[in-house]
Write a protein that holds these residues in place. Structure first.
Motif, PDB file in Angstrom:
ATOM      1  N   LYS A 285      -6.365  31.533  84.696  1.00 14.63           N
ATOM      2  CA  LYS A 285      -6.590  31.100  83.308  1.00 14.63           C
ATOM      3  C   LYS A 285      -8.070  31.146  82.929  1.00 14.63           C
ATOM      4  O   LYS A 285      -8.430  31.694  81.890  1.00 14.63           O
ATOM      5  CB  LYS A 285      -6.063  29.666  83.100  1.00 14.63           C
ATOM      6  CG  LYS A 285      -4.553  29.549  83.237  1.00 14.63           C
ATOM      7  CD  LYS A 285      -4.096  28.115  83.156  1.00 14.63           C
ATOM      8  CE  LYS A 285      -4.584  27.253  84.298  1.00 14.63           C
ATOM      9  NZ  LYS A 285      -4.177  27.690  85.636  1.00 14.63           N
TER      10      LYS A 285
ATOM     11  N   THR B   5     -10.568  32.744  84.360  1.00 17.33           N
ATOM     12  CA  THR B   5     -11.065  34.122  84.409  1.00 17.33           C
ATOM     13  C   THR B   5     -10.658  34.873  83.144  1.00 17.33           C
ATOM     14  O   THR B   5     -11.476  35.519  82.471  1.00 17.33           O
ATOM     15  CB  THR B   5     -10.459  34.852  85.641  1.00 17.33           C
ATOM     16  OG1 THR B   5     -10.737  34.068  86.804  1.00 17.33           O
ATOM     17  CG2 THR B   5     -10.996  36.256  85.791  1.00 17.33           C
TER      18      THR B   5
ATOM     19  N   ARG C 256      -5.752  25.270  79.351  1.00 18.97           N
ATOM     20  CA  ARG C 256      -4.747  24.191  79.404  1.00 18.97           C
ATOM     21  C   ARG C 256      -4.802  23.350  78.125  1.00 18.97           C
ATOM     22  O   ARG C 256      -5.871  23.087  77.587  1.00 18.97           O
ATOM     23  CB  ARG C 256      -4.913  23.258  80.605  1.00 18.97           C
ATOM     24  CG  ARG C 256      -4.674  23.924  81.948  1.00 18.97           C
ATOM     25  CD  ARG C 256      -4.503  22.887  83.043  1.00 18.97           C
ATOM     26  NE  ARG C 256      -4.269  23.501  84.334  1.00 18.97           N
ATOM     27  CZ  ARG C 256      -3.104  23.990  84.736  1.00 18.97           C
ATOM     28  NH1 ARG C 256      -2.059  23.917  83.948  1.00 18.97           N
ATOM     29  NH2 ARG C 256      -2.978  24.534  85.923  1.00 18.97           N
TER      30      ARG C 256
ATOM     31  N   THR D  55       0.924  18.902  80.041  1.00 18.32           N
ATOM     32  CA  THR D  55       1.546  17.580  80.237  1.00 18.32           C
ATOM     33  C   THR D  55       3.063  17.722  80.327  1.00 18.32           C
ATOM     34  O   THR D  55       3.713  17.084  81.167  1.00 18.32           O
ATOM     35  CB  THR D  55       1.154  16.621  79.087  1.00 18.32           C
ATOM     36  OG1 THR D  55      -0.262  16.447  79.111  1.00 18.32           O
ATOM     37  CG2 THR D  55       1.831  15.265  79.234  1.00 18.32           C
TER      38      THR D  55
END
Ligand code: Z5A
Length: 216
Positions: A17, A19, A98, A103
């Motif tokens: 993610k 990168t 994220r 969650t």
């Protein structure tokens, strides 16, 4: 000024993610766009303090599972108000490593809290800051772990509290993400994160181009 766009990267750990977010930002900036990069948990002073608590027990004890959920949401609420909404409102694009799907995947599918409850809390935290596009970098858990182990060895780092969970937990998280992608096909695009960096970046750019820059 038109509102900017919010793109999130999601997936099991080691999918690349960070990168890929960096590479995508480079390409968006080449188009003359202002891009704000941020991450969860973190991205604000409060959020970075919460990150330490969540990952390395910097409060001096581990949060219980319920506190864990609320700490992620607290970090998120602060990030949305302090960083994301002001950026989007001035027309900038926001790329976030994220966001609330983490969650749902980790605390909902992974820990076993009701998914609907996680979604309600997510909505409270973010208001109308819903991603325009979520790129799921899918990777099998053992390959993701191998990549992280390699990085950890290079930096002589410890695994954090959530990385240290059992393989079965991470497998539930991966399956949870795949389920979310099925439930929200308008917003999610799945990209195979198990290939080399350049091949993944080419797919990510194709997805972004198709969603935002397609002619007509
Ligand atoms: N969490 C949660 O439970 N609930 C929530 O609501 C939120 C988060 C928001 C945050 O950890 C933890 O919190 C995370 C989820 C949980 N825990 N887990 N597990 P983080 O932010 O520190 O870590 P992460 O988000 O899991 O990211 P990561 O492990 O750093 O992975 P990544 O960003 O997907 O990958 P990367 O940093 O780009 O690459 C990892 C390594 O692989 C690195 O050495 C790269 O050079 C290498 N790499 C990258 N791409 C490739 C390819 N294509 N081939 C080979 N090697 C590669």
């Amino acid at each position: 000024m038109a509102r900017g766009r919010l793109i999130t990267f999601e997936g099991p750990e080691g999918g690349g993610k960070s990168t890929q977010a960096g590479m995508l930002i480079g390409r968006l900036e080449e188009r003359g766009l202002e891009v704000v990069y941020t991450r969860e948990p973190g991205g604000t002073k409060l959020g970075e303090a919460i990150r330490g608590i969540l990952q390395y027990n910097t409060a001096g004890e581990a949060p219980c599972a319920e506190s864990e959920v609320l700490l992620f949401e607290a970090s998120r609420a602060q990030l949305v108000r302090q960083v994301m909404l002001p950026a989007l409102e001035r027309g900038a694009w926001v790329v976030c490593d994220r966001f609330f799907d983490s969650t749902t995947a980790y605390q909902g599918f992974g820990r076993g809290f009701p998914v609907e409850m996680m979604e309600t809390l997510n909505q409270f935290a973010v208001g109308d800051a819903v991603p325009d596009l979520t790129i799921l970098l899918d990777i099998n858990v053992s390959l993701g772990m191998q990549r992280c182990a390699k990085r950890q060895a290079g930096h002589k780092q410890q695994y954090d509290r959530i990385e240290s969970e059992a393989l079965e937990f991470h497998e539930k998280v991966r399956q949870g993400y795949l389920e979310l992608a099925r439930r929200h096909p308008q917003r999610f695009r799945k990209v195979d994160g198990m290939r080399d960096v350049e091949a993944i970046a080419a797919d990510v750019w194709k997805v972004v181009s198709d969603v935002f820059f397609a002619e007509g």
